[in-house]
Structure formats: C-alpha cells, structure tokens
Motif scaffolding. Structure first.
Motif, mmCIF file in Angstrom:
data_model
loop_
_atom_site.group_PDB
_atom_site.id
_atom_site.type_symbol
_atom_site.label_atom_id
_atom_site.label_comp_id
_atom_site.label_asym_id
_atom_site.label_seq_id
_atom_site.Cartn_x
_atom_site.Cartn_y
_atom_site.Cartn_z
ATOM 1 N N THR A 299 44.091 45.122 51.856
ATOM 2 C CA THR A 299 43.270 43.932 52.073
ATOM 3 C C THR A 299 42.013 44.024 51.232
ATOM 4 N N VAL A 300 41.793 43.015 50.407
ATOM 5 C CA VAL A 300 40.615 42.949 49.540
ATOM 6 C C VAL A 300 39.592 42.014 50.176
ATOM 7 N N SER A 301 38.399 42.522 50.423
ATOM 8 C CA SER A 301 37.328 41.730 51.035
ATOM 9 C C SER A 301 36.310 41.351 49.964
ATOM 10 N N LEU A 302 36.027 40.048 49.872
ATOM 11 C CA LEU A 302 35.066 39.524 48.907
ATOM 12 C C LEU A 302 33.877 38.949 49.666
ATOM 13 N N SER A 303 32.706 39.505 49.445
ATOM 14 C CA SER A 303 31.505 39.069 50.168
ATOM 15 C C SER A 303 30.693 38.117 49.304
ATOM 16 N N ALA A 304 30.326 36.983 49.886
ATOM 17 C CA ALA A 304 29.525 35.990 49.169
ATOM 18 C C ALA A 304 28.044 36.228 49.474
ATOM 19 N N PRO A 305 27.182 36.082 48.466
ATOM 20 C CA PRO A 305 25.739 36.225 48.719
ATOM 21 C C PRO A 305 25.191 35.027 49.492
ATOM 22 N N GLY A 306 23.923 35.078 49.811
ATOM 23 C CA GLY A 306 23.317 34.005 50.592
ATOM 24 C C GLY A 306 23.086 32.731 49.812
ATOM 25 N N GLU A 307 23.165 32.786 48.480
ATOM 26 C CA GLU A 307 22.962 31.599 47.659
ATOM 27 C C GLU A 307 24.308 31.015 47.241
ATOM 28 N N THR A 308 24.336 29.708 47.079
ATOM 29 C CA THR A 308 25.563 29.068 46.601
ATOM 30 C C THR A 308 25.742 29.323 45.108
ATOM 31 N N GLY A 309 27.004 29.246 44.663
ATOM 32 C CA GLY A 309 27.290 29.458 43.248
ATOM 33 C C GLY A 309 28.641 30.123 43.064
ATOM 34 N N GLU A 310 29.014 30.348 41.813
ATOM 35 C CA GLU A 310 30.267 31.012 41.463
ATOM 36 C C GLU A 310 29.984 32.467 41.106
ATOM 37 N N TYR A 311 30.800 33.361 41.651
ATOM 38 C CA TYR A 311 30.595 34.792 41.454
ATOM 39 C C TYR A 311 31.916 35.463 41.074
ATOM 40 N N THR A 312 31.778 36.611 40.444
ATOM 41 C CA THR A 312 32.946 37.373 40.011
ATOM 42 C C THR A 312 32.897 38.752 40.642
ATOM 43 N N ARG A 313 34.038 39.186 41.144
ATOM 44 C CA ARG A 313 34.163 40.519 41.719
ATOM 45 C C ARG A 313 35.263 41.282 40.982
ATOM 46 N N HIS A 314 35.068 42.605 40.851
ATOM 47 C CA HIS A 314 36.044 43.420 40.128
ATOM 48 C C HIS A 314 36.474 44.605 40.985
ATOM 49 N N LEU A 315 37.795 44.835 41.015
ATOM 50 C CA LEU A 315 38.370 45.950 41.768
ATOM 51 C C LEU A 315 39.215 46.802 40.824
ATOM 52 N N GLY A 316 38.935 48.098 40.782
ATOM 53 C CA GLY A 316 39.685 49.015 39.932
ATOM 54 C C GLY A 316 40.838 49.650 40.679
ATOM 55 N N GLU A 317 41.948 49.852 39.976
ATOM 56 C CA GLU A 317 43.117 50.513 40.552
ATOM 57 C C GLU A 317 43.481 51.716 39.690
ATOM 58 N N TYR A 318 43.709 52.870 40.341
ATOM 59 C CA TYR A 318 44.083 54.105 39.655
ATOM 60 C C TYR A 318 45.360 54.630 40.277
ATOM 61 N N ARG A 319 46.317 55.011 39.425
ATOM 62 C CA ARG A 319 47.617 55.499 39.916
ATOM 63 C C ARG A 319 47.897 56.898 39.389
ATOM 64 N N TYR A 320 48.526 57.707 40.253
ATOM 65 C CA TYR A 320 48.912 59.065 39.871
ATOM 66 C C TYR A 320 50.292 59.375 40.442
ATOM 67 N N LEU A 321 51.142 59.984 39.636
ATOM 68 C CA LEU A 321 52.447 60.412 40.119
ATOM 69 C C LEU A 321 52.260 61.500 41.166
ATOM 70 N N ALA A 322 52.929 61.359 42.293
ATOM 71 C CA ALA A 322 52.717 62.263 43.437
ATOM 72 C C ALA A 322 53.509 63.553 43.273
ATOM 73 N N VAL A 323 53.200 64.316 42.220
ATOM 74 C CA VAL A 323 53.830 65.631 42.023
ATOM 75 C C VAL A 323 52.976 66.722 42.660
ATOM 76 N N LEU A 324 51.828 66.356 43.180
ATOM 77 C CA LEU A 324 50.951 67.232 43.945
ATOM 78 C C LEU A 324 50.631 66.536 45.265
ATOM 79 N N PRO A 325 50.176 67.265 46.265
ATOM 80 C CA PRO A 325 49.800 66.613 47.531
ATOM 81 C C PRO A 325 48.773 65.519 47.286
ATOM 82 N N PRO A 326 48.912 64.373 47.978
ATOM 83 C CA PRO A 326 47.953 63.273 47.783
ATOM 84 C C PRO A 326 46.500 63.689 47.955
ATOM 85 N N SER A 327 46.232 64.583 48.907
ATOM 86 C CA SER A 327 44.843 65.009 49.120
ATOM 87 C C SER A 327 44.281 65.717 47.898
#
Length: 392
Positions: A299-327
């Motif tokens: 679930t991606v949550s996008l928070s709007a500021p107190g002022e009206t207008g158009e805003y941009t949000r960025h979310l990074g995704e990183y992937r790794y092959l699970a050949v080692l324990p996830p931790s």
C-alpha cells in the motif's frame, strides 16, 4: 610494442570509451560517467559545450546545498535532463538554479526537485566543478553530421525521419560495423610473417577461460534480473478543496492510498525493498519477499500538504535475488544497494564455480573434430555416463 605505441593505443582506448559512454548515456536518457551542458545556464562554471564527470546517484552521498546535479526535469527543456546547482531545500524537495540565471528553476515554473528525479551528481573535487572543455561541442558536432547523413539516407530510401534514439542506435551500429570490418580486414588482409611459434592448441579451451565466460554470463543475467525491474515510480497528487472519485485528488492535509502490485516472473524468490525518494510518501509493507513466479501487494500512501496544488511523489524499488536470507540482504541494502548486489553475485559465482568443477573438473576442455558427426545428445549422454563412473 614501444612506449609511443602503447601511449597511442591507450589514448585511442580512452577516446573510444568516452564516445561509447556518451552515446549509451544518450540512449538511456542519463549520463554514464560523462555528460555535457548544451546551454550557457551554468556559466562561468561550465561554458556551452563543456563536459563533466557524472557520478550516478546510486553511489553518491546525500545531496547538499552547493552540489551540481543532473535531474529529470518536468517543465524545463520539455522535460529533459537539466544540469543545475542545488541552492536550497524545502519539505517538497530541492531548489535548483543555473549559475548564470537570475532566478531559480522553481521561480520559472519547475516543481521542486526530489531524490527520485536526480540521476547523477557532477564531480566537484575540492568543491569546484572539473569541466572538460569542448567535450560536448565535439559530441554535438558528431551528432549533427550523423543526423544530416541519416536524413539523406532516409530520403534516398524513402524512410521516415529518424528519432534521436534511432540516430543513437544507428551510431552504435556503425561503430559495431566498423569494428567488424576491421576484424575481417585484419584476418583476411595481407598476412605478416610469424616470428614466434604459437603455443596454443587447436580445439582446446583453457579451463579458466571457459569458467570466466560462464561466470560472466551468470553475473550479467543475475545483475540484470535485479537492476532492470528496480527503479523509481512517480505518483501525481492533487491537493484540492473539491476532491472527486479519483484517489489521487484529496483535500489539503489528507492522505491517499494506492495499491502497488509487485510481480516476480523469475524462477528465484526476490527480496523487495521500497523506499521514499521524496517527502509525503510511504509504503506498507516497506519490505517483502516474493516467491517464484508470484506477486505481492504493498500500500502506497500519498500525503497532501496543507496548501492546494499539484504535487509529485517518488517511490524507489530495489530487488535482490533471495540466494541469502532476506534479513542479511536487507541489512546489506541498508549499508548500500551495491553491497547487496555484490553479495548476491558473490554467492552466484561461488555456486557456479562448484557446479562447473563437479561436472567438468579443472582440466582444459577439448573438442575433437573427429566426433563432430556424433549428435549433440549422444555426446552429452556419454559425458554424463563418464561423470557417473568417476563419481562411484
């Protein structure tokens, strides 16, 4: 080879690598170690056509005021790459400005620059940009000649006008063709008398050469499986006093929630980490393991500021092959994403070496021309039987 010959060859190699990096950077839409400015907005730091050393954002420290960055603009240059200096920071992102401009990019209508938009930082040893005079001028001249030639060829053969990416691909193709012609002429051209006896053996591949090729293939595909699906996703958010059914239009101060699906089409589980690369965005769960040919949701949550207008949000995704324990992978990720990628590749290299040693041993690989008529399936069957006998 003489010292002069070595120097010429080294200089030629440097020039070839520089051109390749610039061309590949054009194709990918971001500078790869080298970039250039095509306007005077950064004068006197960099004149029009000057080049610079670009450090990818993946390996740089946090952006600070005074850094010169290369970012993917939204309004400037029709949404193209822009190289400007960071002159401030707000909750919405960075304030940027060309050294020669009397106003900031944001005063000119460009939204605040977020981490997700920055693709590289300009190398500034001792705090000053190291400009490479006229590097971009040369590249632009080459591109102009190539564009003119491509237009002529297109008109002769009745082809549509080439795009910038098509032109870049054409330049790469021409370079590859020239390399191929050079190799052919070297092999088929006037022969030179051999002054040394060859020590190579026909139909024999050195073990370490074969192993190196196998490892190169494994590491290349493993790295691609982690890097290609990763990246930054941009989300639009509108803060309005009149929201509607669109989940990305909310009243000021409210939060919108979107469902993000993460697919794993491979045959190995993957560990996925989501990180906010701008303010006002978060993911829950931020980290998860996706099974073989499976998918998960966050679930991606996008928070709007107190002022009206158009805003941009960025979310990074990183992937790794699970050949080692996830931790372990996530701990390495927190140190640096490259550390996690290196650890995964290290495990893959180790497993590949063990498999090759068990199946083929450490002897050189010999190919006998006399057996070329034997079907491949028969030869593989014989090899497997021999391996079973040796294992008993």
């Amino acid at each position: 080879m003489t010292a002069v010959g070595l120097a010429k060859r080294g200089l030629g190699l440097v020039l070839v690598v520089a051109v390749l990096l610039l061309v590949v950077g054009q194709l990918l839409g971001q500078p790869i170690l080298l970039g250039y400015v095509s306007s005077g907005s950064m004068e006197p730091t960099m004149d029009t056509g000057d080049g610079f050393v670009a450090i990818p954002s993946l390996v740089t420290d946090d952006v600070e005021e005074g850094d010169v960055v290369v970012y993917q603009a939204r309004e400037l240059h029709d949404g193209g790459l822009t190289t400007h200096r960071v002159v401030g920071e707000t909750e919405e992102g960075y304030v940027t400005k060309g050294d020669a401009n009397p106003f900031t990019d944001q005063d000119g209508g460009e939204p605040h620059v977020t981490e997700g938009q920055i693709v590289a930082e300009v190398w500034q040893p001792h705090g000053a940009v190291m400009a490479i005079p006229h590097l971009g001028t040369v590249v632009l001249a080459i591109q102009g000649v190539a564009a003119s030639a491509a237009g002529t060829v297109a008109s002769v053969f009745g082809l549509a006008t080439m795009s910038a990416n098509g032109l870049g691909a054409l330049m790469v193709a021409i370079g590859v063709a020239m390399l191929g012609f050079g190799t052919v002429f070297e092999r088929l051209g006037p022969s030179q008398r051999e002054t040394k006896r060859s020590r190579s053996r026909e139909n024999v591949i050195a073990f370490w050469t074969a192993l190196g090729l196998v490892l190169l293939v494994f590491v290349t595909f493993a790295t691609a499986a982690m890097v290609v699906p990763s990246g930054t996703t941009e989300y639009e958010l509108i803060s309005s006093e009149s929201p509607d059914d669109n989940p990305q239009i909310v009243t000021p101060g409210e939060t919108a929630e979107l469902t993000r699906t993460v697919d794993n089409t491979g045959y190995l589980p993957v560990v996925v980490a989501h990180e906010a690369e701008s303010g006002g965005i978060s993911a829950n769960p931020p980290r998860q393991t996706i099974g073989i040919r499976d998918s998960g949701e966050t679930t991606v949550s996008l928070s709007a500021p107190g002022e009206t207008g158009e805003y941009t949000r960025h979310l990074g995704e990183y992937r790794y092959l699970a050949v080692l324990p996830p931790s372990v992978l996530l701990w390495l990720h927190d140190l640096h994403p490259l550390a996690a990628i290196a650890a995964v590749n290290g495990v893959i290299v180790g497993l590949a070496v063990v498999i090759v040693l068990v199946i083929f041993g450490s002897n050189d690989i010999r190919f006998r021309s006399a057996g070329d008529h034997v079907p491949l399936s028969t030869r593989l069957e014989r090899k497997f039987r021999k391996w079973l006998r040796n294992g008993k």
